[in-house]
Motif scaffolding. Structure first.
Motif, PDB file in Angstrom:
ATOM      1  N   GLY A 175      -5.508   2.084  -0.287  1.00  8.75           N
ATOM      2  CA  GLY A 175      -6.737   1.302  -0.393  1.00  8.75           C
ATOM      3  C   GLY A 175      -7.923   2.222  -0.146  1.00  8.75           C
ATOM      4  N   THR A 176      -9.045   1.641   0.217  1.00  5.37           N
ATOM      5  CA  THR A 176     -10.228   2.462   0.448  1.00  5.37           C
ATOM      6  C   THR A 176     -10.033   3.358   1.668  1.00  5.37           C
ATOM      7  N   ASN A 177     -10.839   4.398   1.771  1.00  7.97           N
ATOM      8  CA  ASN A 177     -10.684   5.333   2.884  1.00  7.97           C
ATOM      9  C   ASN A 177     -11.212   4.776   4.205  1.00  7.97           C
ATOM     10  N   THR A 178     -11.725   3.542   4.183  1.00  9.23           N
ATOM     11  CA  THR A 178     -12.150   2.897   5.437  1.00  9.23           C
ATOM     12  C   THR A 178     -11.229   1.741   5.827  1.00  9.23           C
ATOM     13  N   GLN A 179     -10.271   1.399   4.968  1.00 14.64           N
ATOM     14  CA  GLN A 179      -9.352   0.288   5.256  1.00 14.64           C
ATOM     15  C   GLN A 179      -8.350   0.715   6.326  1.00 14.64           C
ATOM     16  N   ASN A 180      -8.220  -0.100   7.383  1.00 15.39           N
ATOM     17  CA  ASN A 180      -7.317   0.224   8.479  1.00 15.39           C
ATOM     18  C   ASN A 180      -6.222  -0.796   8.702  1.00 15.39           C
ATOM     19  N   VAL A 181      -6.394  -2.012   8.218  1.00 16.39           N
ATOM     20  CA  VAL A 181      -5.438  -3.083   8.436  1.00 16.39           C
ATOM     21  C   VAL A 181      -5.281  -3.868   7.152  1.00 16.39           C
ATOM     22  N   LEU A 182      -4.066  -4.279   6.835  1.00 15.78           N
ATOM     23  CA  LEU A 182      -3.808  -5.125   5.683  1.00 15.78           C
ATOM     24  C   LEU A 182      -2.636  -6.024   6.024  1.00 15.78           C
ATOM     25  N   GLY A 183      -2.769  -7.290   5.718  1.00 17.34           N
ATOM     26  CA  GLY A 183      -1.685  -8.225   5.936  1.00 17.34           C
ATOM     27  C   GLY A 183      -1.992  -9.192   7.064  1.00 17.34           C
TER      28      GLY A 183
ATOM     29  N   LEU B 197      -6.480  12.969  -6.964  1.00 17.78           N
ATOM     30  CA  LEU B 197      -6.689  11.892  -5.993  1.00 17.78           C
ATOM     31  C   LEU B 197      -8.089  11.315  -6.164  1.00 17.78           C
ATOM     32  N   ASP B 198      -8.193  10.006  -5.981  1.00 13.63           N
ATOM     33  CA  ASP B 198      -9.446   9.292  -6.209  1.00 13.63           C
ATOM     34  C   ASP B 198     -10.395   9.376  -5.017  1.00 13.63           C
ATOM     35  N   ALA B 199     -11.671   9.223  -5.292  1.00 16.25           N
ATOM     36  CA  ALA B 199     -12.692   9.201  -4.245  1.00 16.25           C
ATOM     37  C   ALA B 199     -12.532   7.945  -3.394  1.00 16.25           C
ATOM     38  N   THR B 200     -12.984   8.014  -2.183  1.00 13.41           N
ATOM     39  CA  THR B 200     -13.010   6.907  -1.214  1.00 13.41           C
ATOM     40  C   THR B 200     -11.682   6.149  -1.146  1.00 13.41           C
TER      41      THR B 200
ATOM     42  N   THR C  55     -12.259  12.913   4.029  1.00  8.01           N
ATOM     43  CA  THR C  55     -12.824  12.273   5.216  1.00  8.01           C
ATOM     44  C   THR C  55     -12.024  12.725   6.422  1.00  8.01           C
ATOM     45  N   SER C  56     -10.684  12.710   6.294  1.00 13.03           N
ATOM     46  CA  SER C  56      -9.804  13.177   7.371  1.00 13.03           C
ATOM     47  C   SER C  56      -8.388  13.338   6.843  1.00 13.03           C
ATOM     48  N   ILE C  57      -7.600  14.090   7.608  1.00 13.27           N
ATOM     49  CA  ILE C  57      -6.177  14.250   7.331  1.00 13.27           C
ATOM     50  C   ILE C  57      -5.466  14.369   8.680  1.00 13.27           C
ATOM     51  N   ALA C  58      -4.301  13.786   8.786  1.00 10.08           N
ATOM     52  CA  ALA C  58      -3.457  13.933   9.981  1.00 10.08           C
ATOM     53  C   ALA C  58      -2.020  13.728   9.526  1.00 10.08           C
ATOM     54  N   TYR C  59      -1.169  14.685   9.906  1.00  7.72           N
ATOM     55  CA  TYR C  59       0.234  14.528   9.554  1.00  7.72           C
ATOM     56  C   TYR C  59       1.125  15.181  10.597  1.00  7.72           C
ATOM     57  N   LYS C  60       2.347  14.672  10.668  1.00  9.17           N
ATOM     58  CA  LYS C  60       3.364  15.158  11.588  1.00  9.17           C
ATOM     59  C   LYS C  60       4.380  15.957  10.782  1.00  9.17           C
ATOM     60  N   VAL C  61       4.770  17.107  11.324  1.00  7.14           N
ATOM     61  CA  VAL C  61       5.753  17.957  10.660  1.00  7.14           C
ATOM     62  C   VAL C  61       6.932  18.159  11.604  1.00  7.14           C
ATOM     63  N   ASP C  62       8.132  17.946  11.105  1.00  7.25           N
ATOM     64  CA  ASP C  62       9.362  18.276  11.823  1.00  7.25           C
ATOM     65  C   ASP C  62      10.039  19.384  11.031  1.00  7.25           C
ATOM     66  N   SER C  63      10.374  20.479  11.713  1.00  5.56           N
ATOM     67  CA  SER C  63      11.052  21.576  11.018  1.00  5.56           C
ATOM     68  C   SER C  63      12.204  22.096  11.859  1.00  5.56           C
TER      69      SER C  63
ATOM     70  N   LYS D 138       4.940  13.768   7.195  1.00  9.98           N
ATOM     71  CA  LYS D 138       4.346  12.509   6.736  1.00  9.98           C
ATOM     72  C   LYS D 138       3.011  12.326   7.430  1.00  9.98           C
ATOM     73  N   GLY D 139       2.079  11.707   6.721  1.00 10.14           N
ATOM     74  CA  GLY D 139       0.765  11.507   7.305  1.00 10.14           C
ATOM     75  C   GLY D 139      -0.168  10.726   6.402  1.00 10.14           C
ATOM     76  N   ILE D 140      -1.437  10.736   6.798  1.00 11.73           N
ATOM     77  CA  ILE D 140      -2.503  10.027   6.095  1.00 11.73           C
ATOM     78  C   ILE D 140      -3.559  11.032   5.669  1.00 11.73           C
ATOM     79  N   LEU D 141      -4.016  10.910   4.431  1.00 17.65           N
ATOM     80  CA  LEU D 141      -5.110  11.707   3.888  1.00 17.65           C
ATOM     81  C   LEU D 141      -6.154  10.734   3.373  1.00 17.65           C
ATOM     82  N   ARG D 142      -7.376  10.862   3.872  1.00  9.99           N
ATOM     83  CA  ARG D 142      -8.471  10.002   3.411  1.00  9.99           C
ATOM     84  C   ARG D 142      -9.428  10.857   2.588  1.00  9.99           C
ATOM     85  N   MET D 143      -9.503  10.545   1.303  1.00  6.64           N
ATOM     86  CA  MET D 143     -10.387  11.288   0.407  1.00  6.64           C
ATOM     87  C   MET D 143     -11.796  10.699   0.455  1.00  6.64           C
ATOM     88  N   ASN D 144     -12.785  11.563   0.477  1.00  3.02           N
ATOM     89  CA  ASN D 144     -14.174  11.148   0.369  1.00  3.02           C
ATOM     90  C   ASN D 144     -14.590  11.297  -1.094  1.00  3.02           C
TER      91      ASN D 144
END
Length: 188
Positions: free
Chosen positions: A177-185, A58-61, A92-100, A139-145
């Motif tokens: 996108g970058t690890n600081t991008q929050n909105v696109l479109g 995985l790439d930085a930022t 930078t951060s990680i958050a994910y939801k797990v259903d089991s 499923k979730g989001i992982l932000r690499m620093n």
């Protein structure tokens, strides 16, 4: 402009209509191949996939959307399953939801549904205790620093017999996108 294609050094974009820049999705994935993948019978973290598809670079930022579905069976021994996403880079951060759910075999009625929110890469229990198998989706989001590798892992809470990651269990990562991008479109 409408129809534009571009690359910012991290991800590709397309503009389907004027003012509506969108992400062109590029997925990286791993699927347990034609045969089941035998897991270790002991407790402790272990890779979820064969060595030909278990380490991701995985790439930085960069922010990543990730998701997957694991079908795991075993016999005897009551235990739980924990997920872990250790990385050689920094996040930078990680958050994910797990259903089991506990599910002895495909097409059976699931029992003991659990939904878990996880915000760490460390091993976290995500299933109910069972002598049967589990279906785990996440499923979730992982932000690499800092850039690095990541190896999706599972961890049984105790020794078990004949644990198997069933064929067609899968995981995928998509760069957002970058690890600081929050909105696109065209979003206001």
């Amino acid at each position: 402009t409408a129809g534009a294609l571009e690359y910012d050094g991290v991800v590709f974009y397309g503009t389907p209509t004027a003012g509506a820049r969108a992400l062109n999705v590029n997925r990286q994935f791993s699927i347990v191949p034609a045969g089941d993948f035998n897991l270790a019978t002991t407790s402790g973290v272990q890779s979820c996939f064969p060595t030909t598809g278990d380490v991701w670079t995985l790439d930085a930022t960069t922010a990543y959307f990730f998701e997957g579905v694991y079908f795991i069976t075993h016999t005897t021994s009551t235990c739980t399953v924990a997920l872990a996403f250790p990385t050689s880079g920094s996040i930078t951060s990680i958050a994910y939801k797990v259903d089991s759910v506990i599910q002895a075999a495909g097409n059976g009625a699931p029992v003991a549904p659990i939904t878990t929110y996880v915000n760490q890469i460390a091993s976290t229990v995500v299933t109910a205790t069972s002598t049967d198998g589990w279906m785990i989706s996440f499923k979730g989001i992982l932000r690499m620093n800092g850039a690095g590798t990541i190896t999706p892992q599972i961890n049984f809470s105790g020794n078990t017999t004949a644990p198997v990651m069933k064929v067609n269990s899968w995981i995928q990562f998509e760069a957002l996108g970058t690890n600081t991008q929050n909105v696109l479109g065209a979003v206001a």
